[in-house]
Design a protein around this motif. Structure first.
Motif, PDB file in Angstrom:
ATOM      1  N   GLU A   1       0.836  -1.206   0.000  1.00  8.60           N
ATOM      2  CA  GLU A   1       0.000   0.000   0.000  1.00  8.60           C
ATOM      3  C   GLU A   1       0.873   1.259   0.000  1.00  8.60           C
ATOM      4  O   GLU A   1       0.594   2.216  -0.716  1.00  8.60           O
ATOM      5  N   TRP A   2       1.961   1.237   0.799  1.00 10.09           N
ATOM      6  CA  TRP A   2       2.881   2.384   0.827  1.00 10.09           C
ATOM      7  C   TRP A   2       3.491   2.600  -0.548  1.00 10.09           C
ATOM      8  O   TRP A   2       3.524   3.718  -1.059  1.00 10.09           O
ATOM      9  N   GLU A   3       3.986   1.514  -1.142  1.00  7.13           N
ATOM     10  CA  GLU A   3       4.634   1.639  -2.448  1.00  7.13           C
ATOM     11  C   GLU A   3       3.666   2.130  -3.516  1.00  7.13           C
ATOM     12  O   GLU A   3       4.031   2.951  -4.363  1.00  7.13           O
ATOM     13  N   GLN A   4       2.425   1.662  -3.490  1.00  9.87           N
ATOM     14  CA  GLN A   4       1.439   2.083  -4.486  1.00  9.87           C
ATOM     15  C   GLN A   4       1.109   3.561  -4.354  1.00  9.87           C
ATOM     16  O   GLN A   4       0.808   4.223  -5.347  1.00  9.87           O
ATOM     17  N   ALA A   5       1.177   4.078  -3.126  1.00 12.99           N
ATOM     18  CA  ALA A   5       0.865   5.490  -2.917  1.00 12.99           C
ATOM     19  C   ALA A   5       2.095   6.387  -3.043  1.00 12.99           C
ATOM     20  O   ALA A   5       2.034   7.453  -3.657  1.00 12.99           O
ATOM     21  N   ALA A   6       3.206   5.961  -2.470  1.00 12.92           N
ATOM     22  CA  ALA A   6       4.377   6.830  -2.373  1.00 12.92           C
ATOM     23  C   ALA A   6       5.150   6.967  -3.678  1.00 12.92           C
ATOM     24  O   ALA A   6       5.614   8.072  -3.996  1.00 12.92           O
ATOM     25  N   ILE A   7       5.300   5.886  -4.405  1.00 15.80           N
ATOM     26  CA  ILE A   7       6.130   5.948  -5.620  1.00 15.80           C
ATOM     27  C   ILE A   7       5.555   6.923  -6.644  1.00 15.80           C
ATOM     28  O   ILE A   7       6.258   7.835  -7.100  1.00 15.80           O
ATOM     29  N   PRO A   8       4.272   6.814  -7.012  1.00 13.90           N
ATOM     30  CA  PRO A   8       3.741   7.796  -7.969  1.00 13.90           C
ATOM     31  C   PRO A   8       3.750   9.224  -7.407  1.00 13.90           C
ATOM     32  O   PRO A   8       4.016  10.185  -8.139  1.00 13.90           O
ATOM     33  N   PHE A   9       3.491   9.344  -6.103  1.00 13.96           N
ATOM     34  CA  PHE A   9       3.523  10.668  -5.485  1.00 13.96           C
ATOM     35  C   PHE A   9       4.917  11.268  -5.579  1.00 13.96           C
ATOM     36  O   PHE A   9       5.087  12.413  -6.001  1.00 13.96           O
ATOM     37  N   GLU A  10       5.933  10.480  -5.200  1.00  8.56           N
ATOM     38  CA  GLU A  10       7.306  10.979  -5.232  1.00  8.56           C
ATOM     39  C   GLU A  10       7.732  11.343  -6.652  1.00  8.56           C
ATOM     40  O   GLU A  10       8.432  12.340  -6.863  1.00  8.56           O
ATOM     41  N   GLU A  11       7.319  10.565  -7.624  1.00  8.98           N
ATOM     42  CA  GLU A  11       7.680  10.846  -9.016  1.00  8.98           C
ATOM     43  C   GLU A  11       7.066  12.149  -9.524  1.00  8.98           C
ATOM     44  O   GLU A  11       7.568  12.749 -10.469  1.00  8.98           O
ATOM     45  N   SER A  12       5.993  12.594  -8.887  1.00  4.84           N
ATOM     46  CA  SER A  12       5.335  13.833  -9.320  1.00  4.84           C
ATOM     47  C   SER A  12       5.947  15.082  -8.687  1.00  4.84           C
ATOM     48  O   SER A  12       5.589  16.197  -9.057  1.00  4.84           O
ATOM     49  N   LEU A  13       6.879  14.907  -7.766  1.00  8.61           N
ATOM     50  CA  LEU A  13       7.448  16.035  -7.033  1.00  8.61           C
ATOM     51  C   LEU A  13       8.638  16.652  -7.762  1.00  8.61           C
ATOM     52  O   LEU A  13       9.339  15.981  -8.505  1.00  8.61           O
ATOM     53  N   THR A  14       8.847  17.919  -7.451  1.00 10.17           N
ATOM     54  CA  THR A  14      10.060  18.582  -7.925  1.00 10.17           C
ATOM     55  C   THR A  14      11.231  18.086  -7.069  1.00 10.17           C
ATOM     56  O   THR A  14      11.028  17.423  -6.043  1.00 10.17           O
ATOM     57  N   GLU A  15      12.439  18.419  -7.461  1.00 10.74           N
ATOM     58  CA  GLU A  15      13.619  17.996  -6.690  1.00 10.74           C
ATOM     59  C   GLU A  15      13.562  18.540  -5.263  1.00 10.74           C
ATOM     60  O   GLU A  15      13.849  17.819  -4.301  1.00 10.74           O
ATOM     61  N   GLU A  16      13.183  19.786  -5.118  1.00 15.50           N
ATOM     62  CA  GLU A  16      13.085  20.407  -3.796  1.00 15.50           C
ATOM     63  C   GLU A  16      12.004  19.727  -2.954  1.00 15.50           C
ATOM     64  O   GLU A  16      12.199  19.473  -1.761  1.00 15.50           O
ATOM     65  N   GLN A  17      10.874  19.436  -3.551  1.00 21.22           N
ATOM     66  CA  GLN A  17       9.797  18.754  -2.843  1.00 21.22           C
ATOM     67  C   GLN A  17      10.209  17.329  -2.453  1.00 21.22           C
ATOM     68  O   GLN A  17       9.831  16.850  -1.386  1.00 21.22           O
ATOM     69  N   THR A  18      10.959  16.668  -3.322  1.00 20.25           N
ATOM     70  CA  THR A  18      11.423  15.311  -3.026  1.00 20.25           C
ATOM     71  C   THR A  18      12.336  15.318  -1.812  1.00 20.25           C
ATOM     72  O   THR A  18      12.234  14.446  -0.940  1.00 20.25           O
ATOM     73  N   ILE A  19      13.221  16.300  -1.725  1.00 21.62           N
ATOM     74  CA  ILE A  19      14.110  16.426  -0.558  1.00 21.62           C
ATOM     75  C   ILE A  19      13.284  16.611   0.710  1.00 21.62           C
ATOM     76  O   ILE A  19      13.531  15.954   1.732  1.00 21.62           O
ATOM     77  N   LEU A  20      12.280  17.468   0.652  1.00 19.39           N
ATOM     78  CA  LEU A  20      11.407  17.693   1.804  1.00 19.39           C
ATOM     79  C   LEU A  20      10.623  16.426   2.152  1.00 19.39           C
ATOM     80  O   LEU A  20      10.494  16.065   3.330  1.00 19.39           O
ATOM     81  N   PHE A  21      10.118  15.726   1.154  1.00 19.04           N
ATOM     82  CA  PHE A  21       9.381  14.484   1.369  1.00 19.04           C
ATOM     83  C   PHE A  21      10.266  13.455   2.075  1.00 19.04           C
ATOM     84  O   PHE A  21       9.844  12.821   3.049  1.00 19.04           O
ATOM     85  N   HIS A  22      11.513  13.313   1.638  1.00 21.18           N
ATOM     86  CA  HIS A  22      12.440  12.373   2.276  1.00 21.18           C
ATOM     87  C   HIS A  22      12.738  12.777   3.716  1.00 21.18           C
ATOM     88  O   HIS A  22      12.819  11.927   4.600  1.00 21.18           O
ATOM     89  N   LYS A  23      12.882  14.080   3.936  1.00 25.99           N
ATOM     90  CA  LYS A  23      13.123  14.568   5.302  1.00 25.99           C
ATOM     91  C   LYS A  23      11.930  14.253   6.191  1.00 25.99           C
ATOM     92  O   LYS A  23      12.095  13.791   7.328  1.00 25.99           O
ATOM     93  N   LEU A  24      10.719  14.477   5.678  1.00 23.59           N
ATOM     94  CA  LEU A  24       9.520  14.169   6.454  1.00 23.59           C
ATOM     95  C   LEU A  24       9.410  12.673   6.749  1.00 23.59           C
ATOM     96  O   LEU A  24       9.048  12.276   7.859  1.00 23.59           O
ATOM     97  N   CYS A  25       9.742  11.844   5.770  1.00 22.70           N
ATOM     98  CA  CYS A  25       9.726  10.388   5.978  1.00 22.70           C
ATOM     99  C   CYS A  25      10.727   9.985   7.050  1.00 22.70           C
ATOM    100  O   CYS A  25      10.432   9.150   7.913  1.00 22.70           O
ATOM    101  N   ASP A  26      11.918  10.577   7.008  1.00 28.66           N
ATOM    102  CA  ASP A  26      12.940  10.288   8.009  1.00 28.66           C
ATOM    103  C   ASP A  26      12.488  10.705   9.405  1.00 28.66           C
ATOM    104  O   ASP A  26      12.659   9.963  10.384  1.00 28.66           O
TER     105      ASP A  26
END
Length: 76
Positions: free
Chosen positions: A21-46
């Motif tokens: 369920e995580w992979e089905q939601a997170a992978i497409p979401f992460e692919e839609s992010l800009t580089e800056e948003q991806t960095i923030l997303f990874h920080k939030l996940c951490d």
């Protein structure tokens, strides 16, 4: 001592595979992010992971102490 026990137990937990369920939601979401948003997303996940680990440690300590208290009461 309890900290050492929980640290060793956390090392044994297999966290290399996220839920489907995580992979089905997170992978497409992460692919839609800009580089800056991806960095923030990874920080939030951490941060979320660190918080979950802290909660697991706290719950383990409480459960361990409760178990020891119950064993003591049974012996008395």
């Amino acid at each position: 001592m309890i900290d050492e026990i929980i640290h060793c137990r956390l090392e044994a937990v297999n966290t290399y595979h996220f839920s489907d369920e995580w992979e089905q939601a997170a992978i497409p979401f992460e692919e839609s992010l800009t580089e800056e948003q991806t960095i923030l997303f990874h920080k939030l996940c951490d941060l979320h992971s660190e918080n979950a680990i802290a909660e697991m440690r706290a719950a383990y300590k409480v459960g361990f102490k409760d178990g020891a208290t119950m064993m003591k009461e049974i012996q008395d």
